[in-house]
Scaffold this active site. Structure first.
Site, PDB file in Angstrom:
ATOM      1  N   THR A  23      37.675  39.174  38.951  1.00 53.30           N
ATOM      2  CA  THR A  23      37.312  39.132  40.367  1.00 53.30           C
ATOM      3  C   THR A  23      38.499  39.502  41.236  1.00 53.30           C
ATOM      4  O   THR A  23      38.356  40.211  42.242  1.00 53.30           O
ATOM      5  CB  THR A  23      36.796  37.727  40.729  1.00 53.30           C
ATOM      6  OG1 THR A  23      35.614  37.456  39.969  1.00 53.30           O
ATOM      7  CG2 THR A  23      36.473  37.622  42.222  1.00 53.30           C
TER       8      THR A  23
ATOM      9  N   HIS B 219      31.718  38.239  41.062  1.00 55.37           N
ATOM     10  CA  HIS B 219      32.287  37.100  40.338  1.00 55.37           C
ATOM     11  C   HIS B 219      32.488  37.417  38.869  1.00 55.37           C
ATOM     12  O   HIS B 219      31.855  38.316  38.307  1.00 55.37           O
ATOM     13  CB  HIS B 219      31.367  35.878  40.465  1.00 55.37           C
ATOM     14  CG  HIS B 219      30.110  35.958  39.642  1.00 55.37           C
ATOM     15  ND1 HIS B 219      30.026  35.461  38.359  1.00 55.37           N
ATOM     16  CD2 HIS B 219      28.885  36.485  39.909  1.00 55.37           C
ATOM     17  CE1 HIS B 219      28.814  35.670  37.885  1.00 55.37           C
ATOM     18  NE2 HIS B 219      28.107  36.287  38.801  1.00 55.37           N
ATOM     19  N   CYS B 220      33.383  36.655  38.250  1.00 60.32           N
ATOM     20  CA  CYS B 220      33.512  36.623  36.803  1.00 60.32           C
ATOM     21  C   CYS B 220      33.275  35.179  36.393  1.00 60.32           C
ATOM     22  O   CYS B 220      32.284  34.582  36.815  1.00 60.32           O
ATOM     23  CB  CYS B 220      34.867  37.164  36.347  1.00 60.32           C
ATOM     24  SG  CYS B 220      36.311  36.443  37.166  1.00 60.32           S
ATOM     25  N   ALA B 221      34.118  34.591  35.576  1.00 60.22           N
ATOM     26  CA  ALA B 221      33.973  33.176  35.242  1.00 60.22           C
ATOM     27  C   ALA B 221      34.757  32.313  36.226  1.00 60.22           C
ATOM     28  O   ALA B 221      34.203  31.463  36.917  1.00 60.22           O
ATOM     29  CB  ALA B 221      34.432  32.918  33.807  1.00 60.22           C
TER      30      ALA B 221
END
Length: 255
Positions: A150, A142-144
């Protein structure tokens, strides 16, 4: 050190999905191997328990150091889950396309930024692929927002597994209807970071492009093929081995 004083609000992910069911070389990617999602540091205690009960054993966190400093690992930090922080960009600003210091939020500009990310962050992407290859259970990355960083990792993973460009684009585009929920969920974290870059969050949201998102991923894949022949060439040059690809494919097909 934290960047904001208030604790982020915890909630269920707005953009979580497994990659199982996508056609790859030798068959279909099995369920329970790879999960892409928006920020896992913001999940509730209940969601954390559900993910672990569902087989999650490894997290690959693609966020920048500043993002991690705000939230830490969240509730999953107290669960028996291995954690790998592999930042694809040093800061959020580095992942945002800009020309002459003006941010460009077009689908085309985002696609160009994905090409740059693949080429410049190739060693980090190789590390992430090796983590997925050797993880004993399901890996969530994941990222934000679970869209850009992602999306790049999901794309190179699917390329390594032998998925078609059309299926990679289709998976990426599934984020589109989730964008309103993603923006609401990440506002408490991304707002302060964007402000530090001189970007007004509300103005940025108004400037986000309409229309199909698939343009961005098609630009990434097409440009990498035009420039390198093999879209995985930057990763191969950074150490992606045939052994790792073989291990990923064996893991993806195994029951």
């Amino acid at each position: 050190m934290t960047i904001i004083d208030e604790a982020p609000v915890l909630s269920a992910p707005a953009n979580l999905r497994g990659l199982g069911g996508i056609a790859i070389e030798g068959g279909v990617l099995r369920h329970g191997m790879a999960i892409r999602t928006d920020d896992l540091a913001l999940v509730t205690e209940g969601v954390a328990d559900e993910l672990v009960a569902g087989g999650l054993t490894v997290i690959v966190d693609l966020r920048s150091n500043d993002e991690v400093a705000i939230t830490g690992r969240g509730p999953l930090g107290t669960r028996p889950v291995a954690y790998h922080h592999i930042a694809l960009m040093a800061d959020v600003g580095a992942s945002m396309p800009a020309v002459d210091r003006e941010w460009r939020f077009t689908h085309e500009a985002m696609g160009e930024s994905y090409v740059a990310m693949t080429e410049t962050a190739a060693p980090a992407l190789v590390t992430a692929l090796n983590v997925i290859a050797y993880a004993p259970g399901a890996t969530a990355f994941h990222c934000a927002a679970g869209r850009d960083r992602t999306g790049v990792l999901a794309a190179v993973l699917l390329l390594a597994l032998g998925a078609s460009d059309d299926d990679i684009v289709a998976d990426y585009a599934r984020t589109a209807p989730n964008m309103p929920g993603i923006m609401r969920r990440t506002r408490g974290v991304m707002g302060p970071l964007l402000a530090r870059l001189g970007v007004d969050e509300e103005a940025m949201q108004r400037s986000l492009p309409d229309g199909p998102m698939d343009v961005s991923m098609r630009i990434m894949l097409g440009t990498l093929r035009d420039r390198h022949g093999d879209p995985l060439a930057p990763l191969r040059a950074a150490g992606l081995s045939d052994d790792t690809i073989a291990r990923l494919r064996a893991k993806a097909i195994a029951a």
